[in-house]
Every structure is written in C-alpha cells, then in structure tokens.
Enzyme design. Sequence first.
Site, PDB file in Angstrom:
ATOM      1  N   HIS A  61      44.919  41.526  33.860  1.00  0.00           N
ATOM      2  CA  HIS A  61      46.486  40.652  34.556  1.00  0.00           C
ATOM      3  C   HIS A  61      45.445  41.098  36.010  1.00  0.00           C
ATOM      4  CE1 HIS A  61      45.794  45.270  36.411  1.00  0.00           C
ATOM      5  NE2 HIS A  61      47.109  44.955  37.186  1.00  0.00           N
ATOM      6  N   GLU A 120      43.838  36.810  40.279  1.00  0.00           N
ATOM      7  CA  GLU A 120      43.336  36.962  41.600  1.00  0.00           C
ATOM      8  C   GLU A 120      42.439  37.487  42.483  1.00  0.00           C
ATOM      9  OE1 GLU A 120      47.428  37.146  43.362  1.00  0.00           O
ATOM     10  OE2 GLU A 120      46.599  38.920  42.858  1.00  0.00           O
ATOM     11  N   ASP A 121      41.589  38.698  41.595  1.00  0.00           N
ATOM     12  CA  ASP A 121      41.152  39.469  41.987  1.00  0.00           C
ATOM     13  C   ASP A 121      38.604  38.741  41.993  1.00  0.00           C
ATOM     14  OD1 ASP A 121      42.833  40.202  43.855  1.00  0.00           O
ATOM     15  OD2 ASP A 121      42.460  42.206  42.052  1.00  0.00           O
TER      16      ASP A 121
HETATM   17 MN    MN Z   1      46.825  45.280  39.327  1.00  0.00          MN
END
Ligand code: MN
Length: 489
Positions: free
Chosen positions: A72, A76-77
């Site tokens: 998840h 994004e990271d």
């Molecule tokens: Mn998270």
Amino acid sequence: MATIKEIIDLARQNNPKTDTEIIELAFEFAKKAHKNQKRKTGEPYINHPLATAKTLAEMKTDTNVIVAGLLHDVPEDTDYTLEDVEKNFGKEVAELVKGITKLSIIKYRGVERYIESLRKLFLAMANDIRVILIKFADRLNNLQTLYALPDRKQKRIAQETMEIYVPIAGLLGIWHLKWQLEDLCFKYLQPKEFKKMKQKYLVEEKMERDQYIDKVKKILENKLNDDGLKNFQITGRFKHLYGIYQKMQTKYRNFDEIHDVFALRVVVETIPECYKVVGSIHSLWKPLTKRFKDYIAVPKVNGYRSIHTTVFALSGRITEFQIRTKKMDLESKYGIAAHWYYKQKDGENTVYHQPEWVKNILEIQKHADTSNEFINRVKVDVFQHRIFVFTPKGDVIDLPRKSTPIDFAYHIHTDIGNKATGALINEKIAPLNAILKSGDLVKIITEKNRKGPSRDWLKFVKTHTAKSKIKQNLPPSMIGKVLNKIRKK
Ligand code: MN
C-alpha cells in the site's frame, strides 16, 4: 512484530485454497522497494506493511486485499510506481493500492475540512469498500507506533482518527477495530483520564477480576456440558477502556456502576443452541429481566445480532452474557468484511454484495459526478455550520448545526415530518428537539394517525424547510375552525 509466515498461516486458515505464493512475492517486492527506509520508531519500514497485512488477514479479507496491504505504501514512498504494481500483481491489486494512495491526502485540518474528508472516504468506500479496510489497518498500525512522533502530530492524528475513522468503523460494524482505535486515540487525546482509568481499573484489580471471570466460565462450562451442548466456546472480557469511560461520562456513573464491565461471550454453532444456552444461564443465575435483549429475533439497525442477558452471578455480581453463533460473532467483529468471507468460503467468487446503505452512498457519488462542483460550490464556510447525520439506511444527510430530529424528518419527507412522534438517535430514544451531532444515526418514529405538526416545533427547528412546512401543515386551531364555520355559513 508481524511476520510474513504469520500472515500466510492466517490466510490459509481463512481459505485453504489461498494462493500463498503471490503473498510471498508481494512481501519480497515491498521489502525491496522499502529497503533502506526506516519508520520513525527506528525499525525497518517493511514492519509497517507487514502489520497492515496481518490486521487484514485477521479480518479474513481475501488474498488481493492482503497483497494490496503489503504494497500500500509502495507508489507513494518508493521509486516503484503503480504501473510496476499492476505489471507484477494485476489490475485488481493495483486498483486497491491506487485507492489507498488517493486516500492518503485525507487529513484532519479542523472542521472546515472534516466534511470533505468524510466525503472522500465515502466515495472511496463506494468504489470498493475493501480500500477502506486497508486504510483502517494502515491507520491502526500508525496509531500503534504513534509514540515515536512529536506531540503535536500525535494529537492531530489521534483527533483525525476519532473524528473520521472511528465513526465509519462503527457504521461498517467493525467493532473490534473501532474499539482498538478508540483506546489508542484515548491515550493521546485525554492522557490524564486514560492513565487514571488504566491504573485504577485494569491494573489494581485485574487479578481479582480475572479470577472471577475464570470461575464463572468454569461453572457455565460444566453446566453446558451437562445440558448436552457441544462445540461451544466461552470467552471472558472487559469492556474496552474508552467504552467504560464514555459510559461513565454519559450516565454520570462511576466504574462500579457500569454493569457490562464484566462480560462473557458464548459462541455456539446454531441459533437454537443460542436459546438453549440462555436457558442454561438463567437456570444457574437469576436474570435482570430489564436487561434481556434478543437481537437475534430483532437485529439492530446496523445488522448486529446476539442475545444479551445480564444476571446476578457469583456473589450476586452483575455479569453480562452475549450469546451468538460463529457467523454472528465474525460479523460483529469484522462487520461487512465478514460477509464476503462467507462468500469466499462457500466457494463462490469473491464478488462482494453491497449492503443497501453502500448502494446509497454510490447514489451520492453519482450526484457528485453530475455536479462535480459540490465541494467547490458549497464553500468551506458553509460546511463549518453544517453537520452530517445518517439515515438508518446509511444515507448521509447534511443539515445546519444544532438541527433537531424534526429538521431531519422534514428533510427526508414532508409526511415524515408531519407524522413524527419521536426519534431514535444512535438507537436511543431522544426528544424531538434534541440537538443532532455529526455522525449520529437518526430514525424518526411516526404515527399514522397524527393530525399534523405541533406549533411548539417552530420554537426549536433550524431549517427553513422545516419552518415553512410546519406552518403550511399546522392543523387548524380552534379559533380557525370556528371562523371557518362562520365563513361557511
Ligand atoms: Mn501506510
């Protein structure tokens, strides 16, 4: 700390046909993507997706959800993109991860953004309810590791969780999660009260309480065996801390007066066995008749089913029992997530059948699409003065602040307003002039024979709609009737 082995074991328990290889691949992928990253706690980053995926496996979600839980935070990271996720794990997993990434922009920024955040959550839920479950699991682990963040951030995240996630967990019937979130937030939002409660009630007398629960459990176990019941399970529990605290606040009572602090749960196979257990309990101990609730015959509006009975057990100590089947137990712990677990187990596809209220949220979304300026149009300052409440079907109704059940009733339909005689707020009887709060579930009790609205209502209603409809529908007063008669003559 959660391990990939635990997750795979859980997934296999839930469904022996689980494709465990893909779970393992997702773990390797996430580990590689997050390598060299650390959490604020100092531990390797991968611990966070692992914890998230474990919570999801415990909730008995399907394989794709567990995989998405592991991945998840990747787009994004890390350097890997959503396309990479899709290439390796397929479209469905990628869609779930995309949903989570979209939701990450939700932040509690005070009331002005509150409604907007709620709205985004609803929209995500309407698209695929599983996204919310991943978000919940993610949030749970973030709260568990909140101690590593600076004070101000702790407060903000706890506040945001309490205002946005907790009510939705309740709405979805995921009690198990709601309680955990509440207790974790309680610690940061009201540290003094939390400490007091924890010391006084959970540490000092814990030994003695555990012994009591054990004794009651033994006696009941013997009795159920004697009565010929098989395959039952008895667990003892205390109400969660925040739950006790809330009860103390709303009922102005101290701890010893909260009756369901002691509770035992009996889980059996079938509904007839539930009633048999009630008989066994009542023949052991005298019930408090007022506190017998049969939510199997009459389920709560959110679908909750169980039989509750409170008895004078050992030394006359007031003790609550909840009796339910395995299926009901799963439903009450995991809410809607349990439904598709059953679908899965029955060997059907994992096509998830949405409950009525989710369909209604889908409707809201449709309206938002045709007039996409909903958020832009209704300016931030309007929202500050508005609340969001729910109908029993889960429709979201927004009303001005300090609105009452009568405002709500006329908002739904003129007839409901005209025939209103009472209201249930969060399943409790409330007066028609009660002040509604965001997140309240409101049900209007109507009476067919009611003549029309009451003039007194004009004193407390907030909306123009309600005011004008009351005026239009007031039954003619005595003087009016006499005047009418004279006119007719
Ligand atoms: Mn998270």
